[in-house]
Design a protein around this motif. Structure first.
Motif, PDB file in Angstrom:
ATOM      1  N   GLN A 231       0.794  -1.220   0.000  1.00  0.00           N
ATOM      2  CA  GLN A 231       0.000   0.000   0.000  1.00  0.00           C
ATOM      3  C   GLN A 231       0.832   1.280   0.000  1.00  0.00           C
ATOM      4  O   GLN A 231       0.313   2.355  -0.291  1.00  0.00           O
ATOM      5  N   LEU A 232       2.108   1.167   0.346  1.00  0.00           N
ATOM      6  CA  LEU A 232       2.996   2.317   0.391  1.00  0.00           C
ATOM      7  C   LEU A 232       4.131   2.120  -0.598  1.00  0.00           C
ATOM      8  O   LEU A 232       4.321   1.035  -1.147  1.00  0.00           O
ATOM      9  N   THR A 233       4.918   3.167  -0.810  1.00  0.00           N
ATOM     10  CA  THR A 233       6.099   3.015  -1.648  1.00  0.00           C
ATOM     11  C   THR A 233       7.176   2.263  -0.873  1.00  0.00           C
ATOM     12  O   THR A 233       7.178   2.242   0.367  1.00  0.00           O
ATOM     13  N   ALA A 234       8.103   1.648  -1.606  1.00  0.00           N
ATOM     14  CA  ALA A 234       9.198   0.930  -0.949  1.00  0.00           C
ATOM     15  C   ALA A 234      10.026   1.872  -0.090  1.00  0.00           C
ATOM     16  O   ALA A 234      10.470   1.514   1.009  1.00  0.00           O
ATOM     17  N   THR A 235      10.224   3.096  -0.575  1.00  0.00           N
ATOM     18  CA  THR A 235      11.003   4.083   0.181  1.00  0.00           C
ATOM     19  C   THR A 235      10.313   4.436   1.489  1.00  0.00           C
ATOM     20  O   THR A 235      10.947   4.524   2.543  1.00  0.00           O
ATOM     21  N   SER A 236       9.008   4.645   1.431  1.00  0.00           N
ATOM     22  CA  SER A 236       8.257   5.001   2.629  1.00  0.00           C
ATOM     23  C   SER A 236       8.353   3.911   3.683  1.00  0.00           C
ATOM     24  O   SER A 236       8.558   4.187   4.875  1.00  0.00           O
ATOM     25  N   ALA A 271      16.605  10.753  15.246  1.00  0.00           N
ATOM     26  CA  ALA A 271      16.214   9.633  14.399  1.00  0.00           C
ATOM     27  C   ALA A 271      14.698   9.575  14.226  1.00  0.00           C
ATOM     28  O   ALA A 271      14.193   9.327  13.120  1.00  0.00           O
ATOM     29  N   PHE A 272      13.958   9.807  15.308  1.00  0.00           N
ATOM     30  CA  PHE A 272      12.499   9.784  15.210  1.00  0.00           C
ATOM     31  C   PHE A 272      12.005  10.941  14.338  1.00  0.00           C
ATOM     32  O   PHE A 272      11.107  10.764  13.507  1.00  0.00           O
ATOM     33  N   GLY A 273      12.600  12.113  14.519  1.00  0.00           N
ATOM     34  CA  GLY A 273      12.222  13.252  13.682  1.00  0.00           C
ATOM     35  C   GLY A 273      12.507  12.990  12.216  1.00  0.00           C
ATOM     36  O   GLY A 273      11.712  13.353  11.338  1.00  0.00           O
ATOM     37  N   ALA A 274      13.644  12.347  11.929  1.00  0.00           N
ATOM     38  CA  ALA A 274      13.983  12.022  10.540  1.00  0.00           C
ATOM     39  C   ALA A 274      12.993  11.007   9.971  1.00  0.00           C
ATOM     40  O   ALA A 274      12.632  11.081   8.790  1.00  0.00           O
ATOM     41  N   THR A 275      12.545  10.073  10.806  1.00  0.00           N
ATOM     42  CA  THR A 275      11.562   9.089  10.352  1.00  0.00           C
ATOM     43  C   THR A 275      10.246   9.761   9.963  1.00  0.00           C
ATOM     44  O   THR A 275       9.663   9.473   8.914  1.00  0.00           O
ATOM     45  N   VAL A 276       9.787  10.694  10.805  1.00  0.00           N
ATOM     46  CA  VAL A 276       8.552  11.426  10.507  1.00  0.00           C
ATOM     47  C   VAL A 276       8.734  12.272   9.253  1.00  0.00           C
ATOM     48  O   VAL A 276       7.872  12.287   8.351  1.00  0.00           O
ATOM     49  N   ALA A 277       9.869  12.977   9.170  1.00  0.00           N
ATOM     50  CA  ALA A 277      10.133  13.817   7.994  1.00  0.00           C
ATOM     51  C   ALA A 277      10.213  12.972   6.730  1.00  0.00           C
ATOM     52  O   ALA A 277       9.735  13.378   5.655  1.00  0.00           O
ATOM     53  N   GLY A 278      10.808  11.785   6.852  1.00  0.00           N
ATOM     54  CA  GLY A 278      10.894  10.894   5.701  1.00  0.00           C
ATOM     55  C   GLY A 278       9.532  10.440   5.217  1.00  0.00           C
ATOM     56  O   GLY A 278       9.292  10.341   4.010  1.00  0.00           O
ATOM     57  N   GLN A 279       8.613  10.178   6.152  1.00  0.00           N
ATOM     58  CA  GLN A 279       7.260   9.783   5.762  1.00  0.00           C
ATOM     59  C   GLN A 279       6.536  10.919   5.056  1.00  0.00           C
ATOM     60  O   GLN A 279       5.823  10.700   4.069  1.00  0.00           O
ATOM     61  N   LEU A 280       6.719  12.135   5.540  1.00  0.00           N
ATOM     62  CA  LEU A 280       6.083  13.282   4.897  1.00  0.00           C
ATOM     63  C   LEU A 280       6.646  13.497   3.499  1.00  0.00           C
ATOM     64  O   LEU A 280       5.912  13.772   2.546  1.00  0.00           O
ATOM     65  N   ALA A 281       7.978  13.354   3.365  1.00  0.00           N
ATOM     66  CA  ALA A 281       8.607  13.526   2.053  1.00  0.00           C
ATOM     67  C   ALA A 281       8.174  12.422   1.098  1.00  0.00           C
ATOM     68  O   ALA A 281       7.896  12.673  -0.080  1.00  0.00           O
ATOM     69  N   ALA A 283       5.385  10.700   1.230  1.00  0.00           N
ATOM     70  CA  ALA A 283       3.971  10.914   0.896  1.00  0.00           C
ATOM     71  C   ALA A 283       3.835  11.983  -0.185  1.00  0.00           C
ATOM     72  O   ALA A 283       3.052  11.836  -1.130  1.00  0.00           O
ATOM     73  N   ARG A 284       4.613  13.046  -0.050  1.00  0.00           N
ATOM     74  CA  ARG A 284       4.563  14.115  -1.057  1.00  0.00           C
ATOM     75  C   ARG A 284       5.056  13.612  -2.402  1.00  0.00           C
ATOM     76  O   ARG A 284       4.463  13.908  -3.452  1.00  0.00           O
ATOM     77  N   ALA A 285       6.152  12.825  -2.391  1.00  0.00           N
ATOM     78  CA  ALA A 285       6.693  12.294  -3.642  1.00  0.00           C
ATOM     79  C   ALA A 285       5.703  11.336  -4.300  1.00  0.00           C
ATOM     80  O   ALA A 285       5.516  11.356  -5.510  1.00  0.00           O
ATOM     81  N   ALA A 286       5.055  10.500  -3.479  1.00  0.00           N
ATOM     82  CA  ALA A 286       4.072   9.558  -4.022  1.00  0.00           C
ATOM     83  C   ALA A 286       2.886  10.293  -4.627  1.00  0.00           C
ATOM     84  O   ALA A 286       2.366   9.926  -5.677  1.00  0.00           O
ATOM     85  N   LYS A 287       2.457  11.375  -3.961  1.00  0.00           N
ATOM     86  CA  LYS A 287       1.329  12.155  -4.467  1.00  0.00           C
ATOM     87  C   LYS A 287       1.687  12.833  -5.774  1.00  0.00           C
ATOM     88  O   LYS A 287       0.897  12.856  -6.722  1.00  0.00           O
ATOM     89  N   THR A 288       2.916  13.361  -5.842  1.00  0.00           N
ATOM     90  CA  THR A 288       3.367  14.012  -7.072  1.00  0.00           C
ATOM     91  C   THR A 288       3.454  13.013  -8.208  1.00  0.00           C
ATOM     92  O   THR A 288       3.034  13.275  -9.328  1.00  0.00           O
ATOM     93  N   PHE A 289       4.017  11.818  -7.907  1.00  0.00           N
ATOM     94  CA  PHE A 289       4.154  10.784  -8.917  1.00  0.00           C
ATOM     95  C   PHE A 289       2.784  10.326  -9.402  1.00  0.00           C
ATOM     96  O   PHE A 289       2.565  10.121 -10.596  1.00  0.00           O
TER      97      PHE A 289
END
Length: 310
Positions: A231-236, A271-281, A283-289
């Motif tokens: 349901q999600l991208t491999a990166t996410s 690390a937790f902040g980077a995890t949250v930021a990574g999910q937001l990034a 999600a944005r990339a998946a939406k753009t794609f």
């Protein structure tokens, strides 16, 4: 909201994997990592396959073998070899570098566009993990480092190929997870027999520990992981990986009485902040794609309609 729920459920997998160290040290026989790998994977795989009541068909026999080897059969022994040859902190940092492998492979094989924010989230997440787990006494061992890097690359390849191949029509994640765990467990058996010999005698604590590892730490956790993959991208999905060493640190503090220094707490926050930021990034990339795909599809339909009208 649906995406958030999917991410949260998928995140339970690496959080569960963070309990592996505590369970292994407190309940399981010492110096039997490969036997533990078999006990984690094979019974869970057979149970999930039985519950799904579905066996692989056609090409999915060899695909399941490949994915099971990458995600389980090769990953577990290499991970344990790295853990034995290196201080736990170094091995954890090498594992935290896995998202970088996935970002590159996903761009190459899946066409997932890796934004600068996604890459930075992966790097910062690994840096935060290093603050949590590395110590001044850490020493490097070439064999351990190679094993750690290859184990991360193996899991990353399995993650991307799981996403690339998807699932057979009409088959859910429960069955596919069962196939992979079964195949991976079968791959480990001869290695465990060669390296560790006959299985050890098991007491009540060991049975309790293996029961937890099989059902919660592996069966349910990998089902959630592969379900999220669909349901999600491999990166996410892979950007959730740093939650595993963070979970291990929290469990070590809460259950084993291990102290957490200010530097470790800061690393956990990073690390937790980077995890949250990574999910937001992601999600944005998946939406753009998705928007780009939709636009391209509309343009293609317009051209087709135009050709028909002409």
């Amino acid at each position: 909201m649906k995406r958030f729920a999917t991410v949260a459920l998928t995140a339970l997998a690496p959080v569960s994997w963070g309990s592996t160290y505590a369970v292994a040290t407190e309940l399981l026989p010492p110096d039997r990592p490969l036997f533990t790998g078999v006990m984690r994977a094979l019974p869970a795989g057979l149970l999930l396959t039985a519950l799904a009541r579905t066996l692989p068909r056609g090409a999915w026999w060899w695909k399941s073998a490949v994915l099971g080897t990458l995600n389980i059969g090769a990953f577990f022994p290499l991970l344990f070899l790295s853990a034995y040859r290196l201080p736990g902190g170094v091995a954890a940092v090498l594992g935290a570098a896995g998202p970088l492998f996935v970002v590159g492979l996903a761009a190459l094989l899946l066409g997932e566009r890796a934004s600068l924010r996604t890459v930075l989230a992966a790097v910062v997440g690994a840096f935060g993990v290093s603050m949590v787990v590395l110590t001044a006494e850490a020493r490097l061992d070439l064999v351990g480092v190679v094993a750690g890097v290859v184990s991360s690359a193996s899991m990353a390849s399995g993650t991307v190929m799981t996403k690339r191949w998807g699932r057979p029509d009409g088959v859910g994640p429960l069955a596919v997870t069962g196939w992979q765990l079964t195949a991976g467990g079968l791959v480990i058996i001869p290695v465990a027999a060669l390296v560790e010999g006959a299985p050890p005698a098991l007491d009540g604590n060991a049975l309790l520990g293996y029961g937890y590892m099989m059902l919660i730490n592996t069966g349910i956790a990998y089902w959630l992981w592969f379900r999220g993959m669909g349901q999600l991208t491999a990166t996410s999905v892979t950007l959730l990986g740093p939650l595993s060493p963070l979970s291990a640190a929290v469990i070590g503090w809460a259950v084993l009485g291990q102290a957490l220094t200010p530097v470790q707490l800061l690393g956990m926050a990073i690390a937790f902040g980077a995890t949250v930021a990574g999910q937001l990034a992601a999600a944005r990339a998946a939406k753009t794609f998705s928007s780009t795909e939709k636009t391209d599809r509309n343009i293609s339909m317009d051209l087709t309609d135009g050709a028909v009208r002409r």
